[in-house]
Design a protein around this motif. Structure first.
Motif, PDB file in Angstrom:
ATOM      1  N   TYR A 175     -16.387-135.680  24.013  1.00 31.42           N
ATOM      2  CA  TYR A 175     -16.313-134.219  23.931  1.00 31.42           C
ATOM      3  C   TYR A 175     -14.847-133.869  24.119  1.00 31.42           C
ATOM      4  O   TYR A 175     -14.237-134.297  25.102  1.00 31.42           O
ATOM      5  CB  TYR A 175     -17.145-133.549  25.015  1.00 31.42           C
ATOM      6  CG  TYR A 175     -18.636-133.589  24.765  1.00 31.42           C
ATOM      7  CD1 TYR A 175     -19.305-132.478  24.267  1.00 31.42           C
ATOM      8  CD2 TYR A 175     -19.372-134.731  25.042  1.00 31.42           C
ATOM      9  CE1 TYR A 175     -20.677-132.499  24.042  1.00 31.42           C
ATOM     10  CE2 TYR A 175     -20.743-134.773  24.819  1.00 31.42           C
ATOM     11  CZ  TYR A 175     -21.384-133.652  24.319  1.00 31.42           C
ATOM     12  OH  TYR A 175     -22.741-133.679  24.092  1.00 31.42           O
ATOM     13  N   THR A 240     -17.477-132.930  19.129  1.00 31.66           N
ATOM     14  CA  THR A 240     -18.126-134.106  19.705  1.00 31.66           C
ATOM     15  C   THR A 240     -18.812-134.919  18.611  1.00 31.66           C
ATOM     16  O   THR A 240     -19.171-134.384  17.554  1.00 31.66           O
ATOM     17  CB  THR A 240     -19.167-133.698  20.773  1.00 31.66           C
ATOM     18  OG1 THR A 240     -19.818-134.873  21.279  1.00 31.66           O
ATOM     19  CG2 THR A 240     -20.225-132.780  20.183  1.00 31.66           C
ATOM     20  N   ASP A 242     -21.565-136.401  19.471  1.00 39.38           N
ATOM     21  CA  ASP A 242     -22.942-136.341  19.967  1.00 39.38           C
ATOM     22  C   ASP A 242     -23.705-135.346  19.095  1.00 39.38           C
ATOM     23  O   ASP A 242     -23.863-134.174  19.447  1.00 39.38           O
ATOM     24  CB  ASP A 242     -22.953-135.901  21.435  1.00 39.38           C
ATOM     25  CG  ASP A 242     -24.347-135.956  22.047  1.00 39.38           C
ATOM     26  OD1 ASP A 242     -25.297-136.337  21.327  1.00 39.38           O
ATOM     27  OD2 ASP A 242     -24.482-135.602  23.234  1.00 39.38           O
ATOM     28  N   GLN A 245     -26.518-133.024  20.299  1.00 48.15           N
ATOM     29  CA  GLN A 245     -26.225-131.878  21.157  1.00 48.15           C
ATOM     30  C   GLN A 245     -26.396-130.585  20.363  1.00 48.15           C
ATOM     31  O   GLN A 245     -25.774-130.400  19.318  1.00 48.15           O
ATOM     32  CB  GLN A 245     -24.790-131.968  21.683  1.00 48.15           C
ATOM     33  CG  GLN A 245     -24.380-130.827  22.599  1.00 48.15           C
ATOM     34  CD  GLN A 245     -25.238-130.756  23.848  1.00 48.15           C
ATOM     35  OE1 GLN A 245     -26.176-129.946  23.920  1.00 48.15           O
ATOM     36  NE2 GLN A 245     -24.939-131.602  24.826  1.00 48.15           N
ATOM     37  N   ALA A 251     -22.568-128.295  25.849  1.00 48.45           N
ATOM     38  CA  ALA A 251     -21.340-128.929  25.373  1.00 48.45           C
ATOM     39  C   ALA A 251     -20.152-128.466  26.206  1.00 48.45           C
ATOM     40  O   ALA A 251     -19.273-129.263  26.572  1.00 48.45           O
ATOM     41  CB  ALA A 251     -21.117-128.604  23.902  1.00 48.45           C
ATOM     42  N   LYS A 254     -20.308-130.245  29.651  1.00 48.61           N
ATOM     43  CA  LYS A 254     -19.868-131.645  29.606  1.00 48.61           C
ATOM     44  C   LYS A 254     -18.356-131.728  29.418  1.00 48.61           C
ATOM     45  O   LYS A 254     -17.674-132.503  30.096  1.00 48.61           O
ATOM     46  CB  LYS A 254     -20.594-132.382  28.483  1.00 48.61           C
ATOM     47  CG  LYS A 254     -22.062-132.683  28.769  1.00 48.61           C
ATOM     48  CD  LYS A 254     -22.683-133.507  27.667  1.00 48.61           C
ATOM     49  CE  LYS A 254     -24.135-133.839  27.965  1.00 48.61           C
ATOM     50  NZ  LYS A 254     -24.278-134.707  29.153  1.00 48.61           N
TER      51      LYS A 254
END
Length: 334
Positions: A175, A240, A242, A245, A251, A254
């Motif tokens: 992130y 990110t 990810d 997510q 987000a 994190k």
């Protein structure tokens, strides 16, 4: 009496306002300023000693975070100290004279604790390495040291293609905030790349993010972009890999963990005398920086054990002195 790493580290831990070689010599019989100077220039404290020390106290977790950021040790009034160069300082919000240090911190989200595990001195004139090179060097040390982690966090300064590629190849999540002029494509290749600040956002995308192709990333490599409205005058962007997510708030939470490394920077400077060494030689500065890092680790270990802050521990060293002075002052008010 001989100056040792143990003695010098104890000095950094115990002293409150002055961390010079002269101050140490003035407060310990049998030690001279030259003894301290010789120790600092003749010893060799290396970054690997931080890991050798902290590996016995760190609590690793498969969901751990690796945090990277750099800090500048202010040497604005120095003229002949080696390693000092003009560079940008986020703390000063401008260019200052100082020594750059790139740090790697491990964060365990299960117990909300963190440790310094590695660092590098930024000195491109000597080794030719950029700050990104140092980050990649430290990343490549994690696997041999069997450091388990899942997510890597860094500042927008490190949001570069090479680092993204390394993390994706090694199956790590990241992130990272990116600058508003970073070029992306959210049209699936139908339109040209444009700065993230030019993108249009639906209400759903504001809440859940959107898939984008970042300029110069490999073909068919998409990242998730989130728009964070900090205030009416400021909008941040977080990217990110990810892709699962789908909550902007998650987000942001994190990504916000990366500020833990700023806490480390403040503590390290304020309780160990990290910036205070006045020695001219590069080796002396390196040794002081390394021993200051080991001093911070000792403070942090005690803080976790006693459930106190490092500041309470540092200031608490004066408690007995103050009680004694109040009861039987060595210098009377009247």
């Amino acid at each position: 009496m001989k100056v040792t790493a143990q003695l010098y580290g104890q000095f950094l831990l115990s002293s409150q306002i002055n961390y010079t070689a002269t101050y140490l010599a003035d407060h310990l019989e049998g030690i001279t300023h030259d003894n301290v100077q010789y120790f600092l220039k003749a010893s060799r404290v290396a970054p690997r000693q931080v890991w050798q020390h902290v590996r016995h106290q760190i609590q690793l977790d498969t969901d751990g975070y690796i945090l990277f950021d750099d800090t500048v040790l202010n040497k604005e009034h120095s003229h002949k100290i080696e390693l000092v160069r003009r560079q940008y300082s986020g703390n000063a919000h401008g260019i200052i004279k100082g020594i750059g240090v790139v740090n790697c911190v491990y964060f365990n989200p299960k117990i909300n604790q963190f440790w310094l595990i590695d660092y590098r001195i930024f000195n491109p004139d000597e080794d030719g390495k950029s700050k990104l090179d140092h980050v990649l060097d430290m990343l490549n040390q994690l696997a041999p040291r069997q450091i388990s982690y899942r997510i890597v966090l860094m500042d927008s300064w490190y949001a570069v293609t090479d680092l993204f590629k390394w993390l994706i190849t090694n199956e790590k999540l990241f992130y990272c905030p990116i600058k508003s002029n970073r070029k992306v494509d959210d049209s699936g290749g139908k339109e040209s790349y444009q700065p993230v600040s030019y993108l249009s956002w639906s209400a759903q995308q504001v809440q859940q993010g959107k898939l984008v192709k970042v300029h110069k990333m490999p073909q068919n490599t998409y990242l998730k972009l989130f728009r964070v409205l900090v205030s009416t005058h400021r909008t941040d962007y977080i990217v990110t890999n990810d892709l699962a997510q789908n909550e902007t708030s998650a987000a942001e939470e994190k990504s916000g963990i990366r500020w833990t490394i700023e806490q480390f920077h403040r503590e390290d400077k304020q309780i160990t005398g990290l910036e205070c060494c006045q020695c001219r030689l590069a080796r002396s500065q390196r040794n002081h920086i390394g021993l200051a890092a080991l001093t911070w680790l000792r403070f942090k270990q005690l803080a976790y054990q006693t459930k106190k802050t490092v500041y309470q521990l540092k200031q608490g060293l004066l408690d007995a002195y103050l009680r004694q002075e109040l009861a039987n002052p060595s210098v009377a008010f009247a």
